[in-house]
Design an enzyme around this catalytic site. Structure first.
Site, PDB file in Angstrom:
ATOM      1  N   HIS A  41       0.895  -1.257  -0.115  1.00  0.00           N
ATOM      2  CA  HIS A  41       0.187   0.065  -0.102  1.00  0.00           C
ATOM      3  C   HIS A  41       0.678   1.235   0.110  1.00  0.00           C
ATOM      4  O   HIS A  41       0.204   2.406  -0.133  1.00  0.00           O
ATOM      5  CB  HIS A  41      -0.998  -0.041   1.279  1.00  0.00           C
ATOM      6  CG  HIS A  41      -2.056  -1.107   1.070  1.00  0.00           C
ATOM      7  ND1 HIS A  41      -3.334  -0.609   0.712  1.00  0.00           N
ATOM      8  CD2 HIS A  41      -2.061  -2.273   1.343  1.00  0.00           C
ATOM      9  CE1 HIS A  41      -4.220  -1.810   0.752  1.00  0.00           C
ATOM     10  NE2 HIS A  41      -3.556  -2.863   1.215  1.00  0.00           N
TER      11      HIS A  41
ATOM     12  N   ASP B 260       3.438   9.675  -0.631  1.00  0.00           N
ATOM     13  CA  ASP B 260       2.271   8.824  -0.206  1.00  0.00           C
ATOM     14  C   ASP B 260       1.972   7.703  -1.339  1.00  0.00           C
ATOM     15  O   ASP B 260       2.030   8.128  -2.211  1.00  0.00           O
ATOM     16  CB  ASP B 260       1.038   9.963  -0.153  1.00  0.00           C
ATOM     17  CG  ASP B 260      -0.090   9.324   0.914  1.00  0.00           C
ATOM     18  OD1 ASP B 260       0.038   8.394   1.351  1.00  0.00           O
ATOM     19  OD2 ASP B 260      -0.649  10.397   1.561  1.00  0.00           O
TER      20      ASP B 260
HETATM   21  C1  GDG Z   1      -2.160   3.930   3.440  1.00  0.00           C
HETATM   22  C2  GDG Z   1      -0.925   4.553   2.644  1.00  0.00           C
HETATM   23  C3  GDG Z   1      -2.779   4.650   0.687  1.00  0.00           C
HETATM   24  C4  GDG Z   1      -8.347   9.828   8.448  1.00  0.00           C
HETATM   25  N1  GDG Z   1      -8.805  10.623   9.486  1.00  0.00           N
HETATM   26  C5  GDG Z   1      -9.813  10.049  10.054  1.00  0.00           C
HETATM   27  C6  GDG Z   1     -10.273   8.907   9.103  1.00  0.00           C
HETATM   28  N2  GDG Z   1      -9.425   8.812   8.186  1.00  0.00           N
HETATM   29  C7  GDG Z   1      -9.316   8.218   6.971  1.00  0.00           C
HETATM   30  C8  GDG Z   1      -9.382   9.019   5.678  1.00  0.00           C
HETATM   31  C9  GDG Z   1      -8.978   7.848   4.690  1.00  0.00           C
HETATM   32  C10 GDG Z   1      -8.043   7.164   5.425  1.00  0.00           C
HETATM   33  O1  GDG Z   1      -8.206   7.310   6.986  1.00  0.00           O
HETATM   34  C11 GDG Z   1      -6.453   7.534   5.376  1.00  0.00           C
HETATM   35  O2  GDG Z   1      -6.059   7.030   3.943  1.00  0.00           O
HETATM   36  P1  GDG Z   1      -4.871   7.436   3.307  1.00  0.00           P
HETATM   37  O3  GDG Z   1      -4.784   6.916   1.805  1.00  0.00           O
HETATM   38  O4  GDG Z   1      -5.011   9.047   3.071  1.00  0.00           O
HETATM   39  O5  GDG Z   1      -3.413   7.156   4.274  1.00  0.00           O
HETATM   40  P2  GDG Z   1      -2.839   6.087   4.932  1.00  0.00           P
HETATM   41  O6  GDG Z   1      -3.531   5.802   6.151  1.00  0.00           O
HETATM   42  O7  GDG Z   1      -1.377   6.299   5.156  1.00  0.00           O
HETATM   43  O8  GDG Z   1      -2.942   4.743   4.231  1.00  0.00           O
HETATM   44  C12 GDG Z   1      -1.881   5.632   1.502  1.00  0.00           C
HETATM   45  C13 GDG Z   1      -3.750   3.709   1.543  1.00  0.00           C
HETATM   46  O9  GDG Z   1      -2.813   3.121   2.581  1.00  0.00           O
HETATM   47  C14 GDG Z   1      -4.396   2.625   0.774  1.00  0.00           C
HETATM   48  O10 GDG Z   1      -3.778   1.782   0.100  1.00  0.00           O
HETATM   49  O11 GDG Z   1      -3.705   5.370  -0.217  1.00  0.00           O
HETATM   50  O12 GDG Z   1      -0.818   6.051   0.441  1.00  0.00           O
HETATM   51  O13 GDG Z   1      -0.200   5.424   3.229  1.00  0.00           O
HETATM   52  O14 GDG Z   1      -9.707   6.977   4.383  1.00  0.00           O
HETATM   53  O15 GDG Z   1     -10.766   9.143   5.471  1.00  0.00           O
HETATM   54  N3  GDG Z   1     -11.393   8.120   9.185  1.00  0.00           N
HETATM   55  C15 GDG Z   1     -12.017   8.578  10.325  1.00  0.00           C
HETATM   56  N4  GDG Z   1     -11.736   9.440  11.138  1.00  0.00           N
HETATM   57  C16 GDG Z   1     -10.672  10.344  11.102  1.00  0.00           C
HETATM   58  O16 GDG Z   1     -10.244  11.164  11.915  1.00  0.00           O
HETATM   59  N5  GDG Z   1     -13.062   7.885  10.402  1.00  0.00           N
END
Ligand code: GDG
Length: 464
Positions: A166, A373
């Site tokens: 990921h 990212d």
């Molecule tokens: C890894 C990779 C890749 C955030 N704050 C809250 C909350 N979130 C949710 C967001 C989003 C998720 O968390 C974060 O996803 P990201 O993709 O931005 O980042 P990572 O956690 O680092 O994910 C990344 C991913 O895996 C998938 O392959 O895209 O590059 O690093 O969905 O909405 N959700 C809730 N409360 C929050 O305060 N409910």
């Protein structure tokens, strides 16, 4: 079909952490969603398809989720605190995470952490082999489980193994610094199909397998010791329909109005991420400060809502980064607030997904500016929630999502000045241009949603 009546799993998902924290209470088991990109996408997929999800957590055991009319089963493995410290905080978060995000200065390579990583990967493999029938697909997720596929393959040569990484896969020059590089590559090359978000990461992996291991590559196929792995680039999707539905719901509409009333009628700029040095939160705050220095006419007329969800709070570098972000918010608000208005509304806690979607609906601009990212799902969620095709996404060139969303305002987050200019441009973008860009992005994110992503990988493995 409930989990009980299902003859066998069909699909066994394996990841470091699962989709829920479980608590034993007097009234039975309570569950709370965990926050993170993997869970956001993989949970709706498993809810649709059914199966078993293996992760470490407490209590140990297998639990139908939800308890009645279950959609899948969550199996928790127990790890000792020392294993959590070495395998998770150590090798995973203090070596592989900074390495793969090109933060070589932050890596810590510790042999005993690697030994523990091998050991814990073995435990996960054992659990997956016990849970999966001979025809079932074992789908291994992410960098914490890079050795696991090989343990499964050695024990069951006919296993059907999918892997998905990921986070970014770094260039050969960077990856070559990893002392156990060959073992890790061999581990991943035990998969039938191995996925990355974008072609650059898949290309880096193939180059590392060829140059550091001596594997043979032919297009997307990599052969090593009699086994061939197909390496695919396919960006993970979101549950677009569910987000759009929530955004259109009366509660989201009401909540959006409440946010608007609290902030005022001027533009809202939104940032949402886990607290992590890769996400570029500090650089973004600095860009807002430069913008406010440049444009005194905007004082009182723009607000950044910055949500930072606590993450990896036991790791010292994360504690340090949080202190720096806290200080920057204090400094900027201290400089520019006027008693009625503050430029930054800062929330250092988790929000419900419904609350986030209401905010996506409200904010005129989303700032998604990580230093690096794998993909970034917040960018996609913002796009999915913009039902009227307005709003501007400012997106880092170094997020994998930039490949799929070239209509966003792309920025280099290392250049604070350029970022300030990009925010200025976003705040003044004509509505026609907003719509043109947003429509194109929405169409693509809708077509390449989580069902598309999962189905493509499952098709790949059927074709095996
Ligand atoms: C890894 C990779 C890749 C955030 N704050 C809250 C909350 N979130 C949710 C967001 C989003 C998720 O968390 C974060 O996803 P990201 O993709 O931005 O980042 P990572 O956690 O680092 O994910 C990344 C991913 O895996 C998938 O392959 O895209 O590059 O690093 O969905 O909405 N959700 C809730 N409360 C929050 O305060 N409910």
């Amino acid at each position: 079909m409930t989990a009980k009546s299902r003859p066998r799993p069909g699909l066994v998902i394996v990841s470091n952490r699962g989709p829920y924290r479980l608590y034993v209470t007097k009234r039975g088991l309570k569950r709370e969603r965990t926050v993170g990109g993997l869970v956001t996408s993989v949970l709706p997929m498993l809810e649709h398809v059914g199966g078993v999800w293996i992760a470490w957590g407490e209590p140990e055991g297998r639990f139908p989720i939800p308890p009645r009319r279950s959609k899948f089963e969550l199996q928790h493995l127990r790890l000792e605190p020392e294993q959590v410290r070495r395998y998770y905080h150590g090798l995973s978060n203090s070596a592989l995470w900074p390495l793969c995000h090109s933060f070589l200065g932050r890596v810590r390579y510790t042999p005993s952490d690697w030994q523990c990583y091998e050991q814990v990967n073995g435990l996960f493999a054992h659990a997956a082999l016990a849970a999966a029938g001979p025809d079932d697909v074992i789908w291994v997720h992410d960098y914490q489980l890079g050795r696991m596929p090989q343990y499964v393959r050695d024990a069951r040569p006919s296993a059907r193994l999918l892997g998905f990484w990921h986070i970014p896969f770094p260039s050969v020059e960077l990856f070559a610094t990893f002392p156990w590089r060959q073992r890790l590559l061999e581990g991943l090359l035990a998969c039938d199909v191995l996925g990355f978000h974008i072609p650059a990461y898949a290309g880096n992996f193939i180059a590392a397998a060829v140059e550091l291991l001596g594997a043979r590559a032919d297009g997307d196929q990599v052969a090593w010791r009699g086994w061939t792995t197909r390496v695919k680039a396919r960006p993970i999707g979101i549950d677009f329909a569910a987000i759009a539905r929530t955004a259109a719901s009366p509660p989201a509409q009401k909540r959006a109005q409440e946010w608007r009333a609290a902030i005022g009628q001027h533009p809202i700029v939104l940032g949402v991420e886990r607290m992590d040095y890769t996400k570029g939160i500090l650089e973004r705050l600095n860009a807002m400060e430069v913008l406010l220095e440049r444009r005194p006419d905007w004082h009182g007329k723009v607000t950044l809502i910055q949500i930072v969800t606590p993450s990896r709070t036991e790791v010292p570098t994360y504690q340090q980064k949080k202190r720096e972000v806290d200080e920057a918010v204090g400094r900027i608000n201290g400089r520019f607030s006027d008693g009625v208005w503050s430029p930054i509304r800062y929330f250092c806690r988790s929000f419900s997904i419904d609350e986030l979607i209401a905010l996506y609906r409200t904010a005129e601009v989303a700032l998604v500016t990580p230093l690096r990212d794998g993909l970034n799902l917040v960018a996609k969620e913002y796009v999915a929630a913009r039902l009227n095709n307005d709003g501007v996404l400012v997106l880092s060139e170094f997020a994998g999502a930039a490949q799929q969303l070239p209509e966003a305002v792309l920025v280099n987050p290392y250049s604070i000045d350029d970022m300030a200019t990009a925010i200025e441009g976003a705040l003044t973008m004509p509505i026609d241009e907003q719509r043109r860009r947003m429509e194109a992005m929405r169409a693509r994110i809708q077509a390449q949603d989580i069902d598309w992503w999962a189905q493509e990988f499952l098709n790949d493995i059927q074709r095996g």
